[in-house]
Structure formats: C-alpha cells, structure tokens
Design a protein around this motif. Structure first.
Motif, mmCIF file in Angstrom:
data_model
loop_
_atom_site.group_PDB
_atom_site.id
_atom_site.type_symbol
_atom_site.label_atom_id
_atom_site.label_comp_id
_atom_site.label_asym_id
_atom_site.label_seq_id
_atom_site.Cartn_x
_atom_site.Cartn_y
_atom_site.Cartn_z
ATOM 1 N N HIS A 209 0.845 -1.187 0.000
ATOM 2 C CA HIS A 209 0.000 0.000 0.000
ATOM 3 C C HIS A 209 0.880 1.237 0.000
ATOM 4 O O HIS A 209 0.505 2.261 0.529
ATOM 5 C CB HIS A 209 -0.925 0.037 1.220
ATOM 6 C CG HIS A 209 -2.061 -0.917 1.113
ATOM 7 N ND1 HIS A 209 -3.025 -0.809 0.156
ATOM 8 C CD2 HIS A 209 -2.373 -2.007 1.832
ATOM 9 C CE1 HIS A 209 -3.900 -1.775 0.298
ATOM 10 N NE2 HIS A 209 -3.522 -2.520 1.305
ATOM 11 N N GLY A 210 2.077 1.107 -0.543
ATOM 12 C CA GLY A 210 2.968 2.230 -0.694
ATOM 13 C C GLY A 210 3.327 2.921 0.600
ATOM 14 O O GLY A 210 2.999 4.061 0.806
ATOM 15 N N ARG A 211 4.010 2.251 1.496
ATOM 16 C CA ARG A 211 4.367 2.878 2.766
ATOM 17 C C ARG A 211 5.862 3.108 2.809
ATOM 18 O O ARG A 211 6.641 2.195 3.016
ATOM 19 C CB ARG A 211 3.955 1.998 3.936
ATOM 20 C CG ARG A 211 4.217 2.695 5.240
ATOM 21 C CD ARG A 211 3.702 1.844 6.381
ATOM 22 N NE ARG A 211 3.668 2.599 7.592
ATOM 23 C CZ ARG A 211 4.731 2.886 8.310
ATOM 24 N NH1 ARG A 211 5.925 2.511 7.935
ATOM 25 N NH2 ARG A 211 4.616 3.567 9.420
ATOM 26 N N ARG B 106 -11.337 -1.579 3.650
ATOM 27 C CA ARG B 106 -12.472 -0.755 4.037
ATOM 28 C C ARG B 106 -13.196 -1.381 5.241
ATOM 29 O O ARG B 106 -13.549 -0.678 6.186
ATOM 30 C CB ARG B 106 -13.425 -0.599 2.844
ATOM 31 C CG ARG B 106 -14.476 0.443 3.050
ATOM 32 C CD ARG B 106 -15.193 0.868 1.773
ATOM 33 N NE ARG B 106 -15.670 -0.225 0.960
ATOM 34 C CZ ARG B 106 -15.230 -0.497 -0.273
ATOM 35 N NH1 ARG B 106 -14.294 0.244 -0.836
ATOM 36 N NH2 ARG B 106 -15.732 -1.496 -0.953
ATOM 37 N N LEU B 107 -13.377 -2.696 5.226
ATOM 38 C CA LEU B 107 -14.017 -3.366 6.358
ATOM 39 C C LEU B 107 -13.150 -3.319 7.614
ATOM 40 O O LEU B 107 -13.669 -3.142 8.722
ATOM 41 C CB LEU B 107 -14.332 -4.825 6.006
ATOM 42 C CG LEU B 107 -15.632 -5.060 5.266
ATOM 43 C CD1 LEU B 107 -15.759 -6.529 4.849
ATOM 44 C CD2 LEU B 107 -16.834 -4.641 6.097
ATOM 45 N N LEU C 226 -5.551 4.776 12.906
ATOM 46 C CA LEU C 226 -5.902 3.533 12.207
ATOM 47 C C LEU C 226 -4.659 2.849 11.648
ATOM 48 O O LEU C 226 -4.505 1.633 11.765
ATOM 49 C CB LEU C 226 -6.904 3.824 11.095
ATOM 50 C CG LEU C 226 -8.294 4.234 11.567
ATOM 51 C CD1 LEU C 226 -9.062 4.920 10.457
ATOM 52 C CD2 LEU C 226 -9.052 3.021 12.091
ATOM 53 N N ILE C 227 -3.786 3.636 11.056
ATOM 54 C CA ILE C 227 -2.553 3.082 10.511
ATOM 55 C C ILE C 227 -1.740 2.432 11.629
ATOM 56 O O ILE C 227 -1.266 1.295 11.503
ATOM 57 C CB ILE C 227 -1.726 4.178 9.797
ATOM 58 C CG1 ILE C 227 -2.472 4.667 8.557
ATOM 59 C CG2 ILE C 227 -0.324 3.665 9.442
ATOM 60 C CD1 ILE C 227 -1.906 5.940 7.948
ATOM 61 N N VAL D 23 -3.622 5.377 0.982
ATOM 62 C CA VAL D 23 -4.706 4.417 0.821
ATOM 63 C C VAL D 23 -5.756 4.631 1.908
ATOM 64 O O VAL D 23 -6.955 4.572 1.653
ATOM 65 C CB VAL D 23 -4.158 2.970 0.870
ATOM 66 C CG1 VAL D 23 -5.279 1.958 0.924
ATOM 67 C CG2 VAL D 23 -3.268 2.704 -0.321
ATOM 68 N N VAL D 24 -5.301 4.903 3.127
ATOM 69 C CA VAL D 24 -6.225 5.025 4.258
ATOM 70 C C VAL D 24 -7.140 6.242 4.115
ATOM 71 O O VAL D 24 -8.367 6.121 4.262
ATOM 72 C CB VAL D 24 -5.453 5.074 5.600
ATOM 73 C CG1 VAL D 24 -6.373 5.476 6.753
ATOM 74 C CG2 VAL D 24 -4.814 3.721 5.873
#
Length: 192
Positions: free
Chosen positions: A6-8, A50-51, A67-68, A85-86
C-alpha cells in the motif's frame, strides 16, 4: 527489495527487504509466500481494508493516523497501510454513510461509526472476523520468525555469502557449490 502493498515509505508494508528475517528465497517475503504469490500484490483488497478500517472505527472513534498505527500494532509491525490508501478509504466510507466526522481537538479528523456502518459490519461479521484473524496471524508469524537465534544465523549467513562471493577468485563452480549448500539447507529446514 521494494514491497508495494500500500505504498508505505521505503519498504511499503512488511518490514524488511533484501536479506533479513522477512526475506525468503529469491527475495520473496514470508507474507507474499503465504499468499502463494510472487508478484506485487496488496496485503488486503480495497474492500477488505475498508471493512478493517470500519471495524476499528466501530471499536472506538479514530483518526486516520490512529488507524494506521493500530493495524501496524496488530500485525506486530509486519504491515501498515499507507496514508495514501487510508485517507481516500475514509472519504469513501464517509460518502457511503458508514462513518462521520466527529468533534475533535486539533486539526486531525476524528471519525466515528454511523448506524448504517454498524449495520454493515453486522452483515459482514464473518468476513470481518476473518480479516481481523489475518491481521493477528501476520503479527503471530512475525513474532515467531523474529527469534534471536534465527536472526543471528541469518545475519551470519548474509555476512559469509557477501564475503565469499565478493572475492576476486570466485568461479562458476564455487557459485554452484554455494547454491547447492543453500538448497540443501532449505530442504532440511522444510523437513523440520
């Protein structure tokens, strides 16, 4: 080695890259191997992430950064989705009416779950349970593979390989012999 889950940052997801406790044969990390892949795929699909985010917000109102960090904590640092992404996912969840911004101190947006979001989580309870299980499994796998003796031995192997292969007098026969030793060790480990 560069992961693109997710590109971190520089390593984009599972910690590591190159040689280390998270790398596997031919540079494929353990999480990638567990999914049966060799290509660059996301750890979780957009629907799954998303869930996950909705479930975490359902537990308690959260900021995007929270959240991350929560996902990273649940995986023992093995995975963290990128802000790129988040935050769009949070916008989508808000547009769907599943979360809403709540009053908070400071510039960070605090999101809470709505009745519609809670209903959606209840409809998807089995999927959410599986996804949270996957997060926990990543953390457990990292904990199991983060052992000191294995890490030390991998470091020793890396050093020995680098020193031996970088010598000027290395020939093709020596390289084949090194590869045979590594293949034999791999087979012995797989039989344990």
């Amino acid at each position: 080695m560069h992961f693109n889950f997710h590109g971190r940052g520089r390593d984009c997801g599972p910690r590591g890259g190159g040689w280390g406790p998270w790398s596997g044969p031919f540079g494929m990390d353990w999480a990638e191997r567990a999914r049966g892949g060799g290509g660059r795929r996301r750890m979780f699909s957009g629907d799954e992430l998303r869930l996950i985010l909705l479930a975490l917000i359902g537990d308690a109102p959260r900021h995007g950064y929270d959240l991350i960090r929560e996902i990273e904590a649940r995986t023992g640092g093995a995975y963290a989705p990128s802000p790129g992404v988040v935050y769009p996912t949070l916008t989508l969840l808000a547009d769907m009416g599943h979360i809403e911004e709540q009053a908070s101190e400071g510039a960070k947006k605090l999101f809470g779950i709505t009745a519609a979001g809670q209903a959606h989580l209840e409809e998807q309870a089995d999927v959410v349970t599986q996804l949270m299980g996957r997060l926990a499994e990543l953390g457990t796998m990292r904990q199991r593979t983060d052992g000191g003796p294995v890490r030390r031995a991998m470091g020793n192997l890396k050093t020995a390989l680098r020193e031996r292969v970088s010598r000027d007098e290395v020939d093709a026969d020596t390289l084949h012999e090194i590869a045979a030793i590594l293949d034999a060790a791999t087979q012995r480990i797989e039989r344990l």
